[in-house]
Design an enzyme around this catalytic site. Structure first.
Site, PDB file in Angstrom:
ATOM      1  N   LYS A 143     -45.670  50.762  18.423  1.00  0.00           N
ATOM      2  CA  LYS A 143     -45.102  51.002  16.321  1.00  0.00           C
ATOM      3  C   LYS A 143     -45.759  50.500  16.004  1.00  0.00           C
ATOM      4  O   LYS A 143     -44.985  49.509  15.246  1.00  0.00           O
ATOM      5  CB  LYS A 143     -44.718  52.064  16.685  1.00  0.00           C
ATOM      6  N   GLU A 190     -39.633  58.003  31.674  1.00  0.00           N
ATOM      7  CA  GLU A 190     -38.673  58.170  30.339  1.00  0.00           C
ATOM      8  C   GLU A 190     -38.149  59.041  29.863  1.00  0.00           C
ATOM      9  O   GLU A 190     -38.834  60.563  30.229  1.00  0.00           O
ATOM     10  CB  GLU A 190     -38.410  57.185  29.617  1.00  0.00           C
TER      11      GLU A 190
HETATM   12  N1  PSU Z   1     -41.345  54.355  20.623  1.00  0.00           N
HETATM   13  C1  PSU Z   1     -41.751  55.542  20.522  1.00  0.00           C
HETATM   14  N2  PSU Z   1     -41.082  56.453  21.302  1.00  0.00           N
HETATM   15  C2  PSU Z   1     -39.669  56.732  21.382  1.00  0.00           C
HETATM   16  C3  PSU Z   1     -39.352  54.964  20.992  1.00  0.00           C
HETATM   17  C4  PSU Z   1     -39.993  54.294  21.028  1.00  0.00           C
HETATM   18  O1  PSU Z   1     -42.320  55.670  19.966  1.00  0.00           O
HETATM   19  O2  PSU Z   1     -39.280  57.704  21.852  1.00  0.00           O
HETATM   20  C5  PSU Z   1     -37.804  55.382  22.814  1.00  0.00           C
HETATM   21  C6  PSU Z   1     -37.701  54.937  23.651  1.00  0.00           C
HETATM   22  O3  PSU Z   1     -37.636  55.361  24.601  1.00  0.00           O
HETATM   23  C7  PSU Z   1     -37.512  53.010  23.317  1.00  0.00           C
HETATM   24  C8  PSU Z   1     -36.169  53.301  22.917  1.00  0.00           C
HETATM   25  O4  PSU Z   1     -37.338  53.007  24.567  1.00  0.00           O
HETATM   26  O5  PSU Z   1     -37.139  54.716  21.635  1.00  0.00           O
HETATM   27  C9  PSU Z   1     -36.287  52.196  21.448  1.00  0.00           C
HETATM   28  O6  PSU Z   1     -34.648  52.335  20.923  1.00  0.00           O
HETATM   29  P1  PSU Z   1     -34.083  50.694  20.791  1.00  0.00           P
HETATM   30  O7  PSU Z   1     -35.619  50.698  19.499  1.00  0.00           O
HETATM   31  O8  PSU Z   1     -33.099  51.156  20.116  1.00  0.00           O
HETATM   32  O9  PSU Z   1     -34.451  49.945  21.954  1.00  0.00           O
END
Ligand code: PSU
Ligand code: MN
Length: 303
Positions: free
Chosen positions: A158, A24
């Site tokens: 996380k 990603e």
């Molecule tokens: N969690 C992490 N590092 C990240 C992300 C999530 O530990 O970089 C990023 C990933 O791209 C994930 C996104 O898909 O954040 C999720 O964002 P949201 O919670 O807005 O869906």
């Protein structure tokens, strides 16, 4: 069908039937600061190659969906300011308007599937945020895992998330959550947690077989492989708990919502741990890239 732009390396891998691993780009633009983000992006690609697969970092650049980035594109993305964060809801609009954006787990899964790539490595997935009973903040990543047939290798969720609620949603959505070679669910910066993993598999071949079997059953969706951070690199959960709580209360106080929440928390935790969170993050992404490459290799043999 949408026009996909393959990098030279990915084109060659497709021609020679070399296993591919999707990566990603939101982790590059919104997950880590420059220049470490660029170093890590390059390092993870190198790790995938060393494990016998070809990396395909995914992003939208000037309205084109790229499957694999040339090094100059990777560098430009790592340095760019105000790049859009693209999830399922944003991809079509970004492409239609000629925009540039980094793909989240959800959007990377969609792109990988369009390109015929079955395995994807990242750090952590999005999930159910703490306080979701008030905010309804649940990442689209979870629903994507339920509908797009890509095996995603992450280090668990996380601790900025409500992990028990995240597991509940994944179960409701029918997503297999597979801990790699241990019984407990890894918790991103920590190799273990006190939560039992729903499933456990001990080798890449079994994970590949489960991927193929899911498809044979006619089930949509992918699988989440939760790969523990190497023990030498982990940060104890007790060390992080107060830091996460502080970052969360700052996010609440500043009224951060929607797409802004995850990047805000990651940045604050990076500052509050004086960079230690980033060192651990790098170690676990690299570890995930290596396992994903082995799964892609195993899949190539049986598929
Ligand atoms: N969690 C992490 N590092 C990240 C992300 C999530 O530990 O970089 C990023 C990933 O791209 C994930 C996104 O898909 O954040 C999720 O964002 P949201 O919670 O807005 O869906
Ligand atoms: Mn969200």
């Amino acid at each position: 069908m949408i026009q996909l732009n393959y990098s030279a390396e990915v084109t060659k891998a497709r021609d020679t039937d070399t296993p591919l691993v999707a990566l990603e780009s939101t982790i590059i633009t919104h997950g880590m600061p420059y220049p470490q983000n660029l170093e890590v992006a390059r390092q993870v690609e190198t790790d995938v190659r060393a494990a016998g697969a070809t990396p395909a970092t995914i992003a939208v650049i000037d309205g084109t969906l790229h499957i694999g980035l040339e090094d100059a594109q990777l560098e430009a993305l790592a340095q760019a300011q105000n790049v859009a964060k693209l999830s399922r809801a944003d991809m079509a609009a970004c492409i239609a308007t000629g925009g540039t954006g980094a793909t989240t787990v959800a959007a990377t899964m969609i792109a990988a599937h369009l390109a015929g790539i079955h395995v994807f490595a990242t750090g952590g997935i999005g999930g159910v945020h703490k306080g979701a009973q008030e905010t309804f903040d649940i990442s689209a990543d979870l629903m994507e895992l339920a509908q797009t047939p890509v095996t995603v290798v992450a280090a668990g969720a996380k601790a900025i998330l409500d992990i028990p609620k995240t597991l509940e949603i994944l179960e409701t959505q029918g997503v297999p959550v597979i801990a790699y070679a241990q019984d407990t669910l890894p918790a991103f910066w920590s190799a273990t947690s006190d939560l039992a993993a729903p499933l456990r598999m001990d080798d890449a071949k079994t994970i590949a077989r489960a991927h193929v079997t899911r498809r044979a059953l006619g089930l949509p969706g992918g699988q989440l492989v939760a790969n523990p951070i190497p023990q030498a690199d982990e940060i104890p959960a007790a060390t992080l708990a107060p830091i996460i709580a502080q970052a969360q209360s700052q996010a609440d106080a500043q009224g951060i919502t929607g797409k802004g929440v995850t990047p805000f928390l990651l940045q604050r935790i990076f500052e509050l741990t004086e960079g230690r969170s980033l060192t651990a993050n790098i170690a676990l992404v690299r570890n995930n890239a290596r396992l994903a490459a082995r799964i892609a290799g195993a899949l190539n043999m049986i598929d």
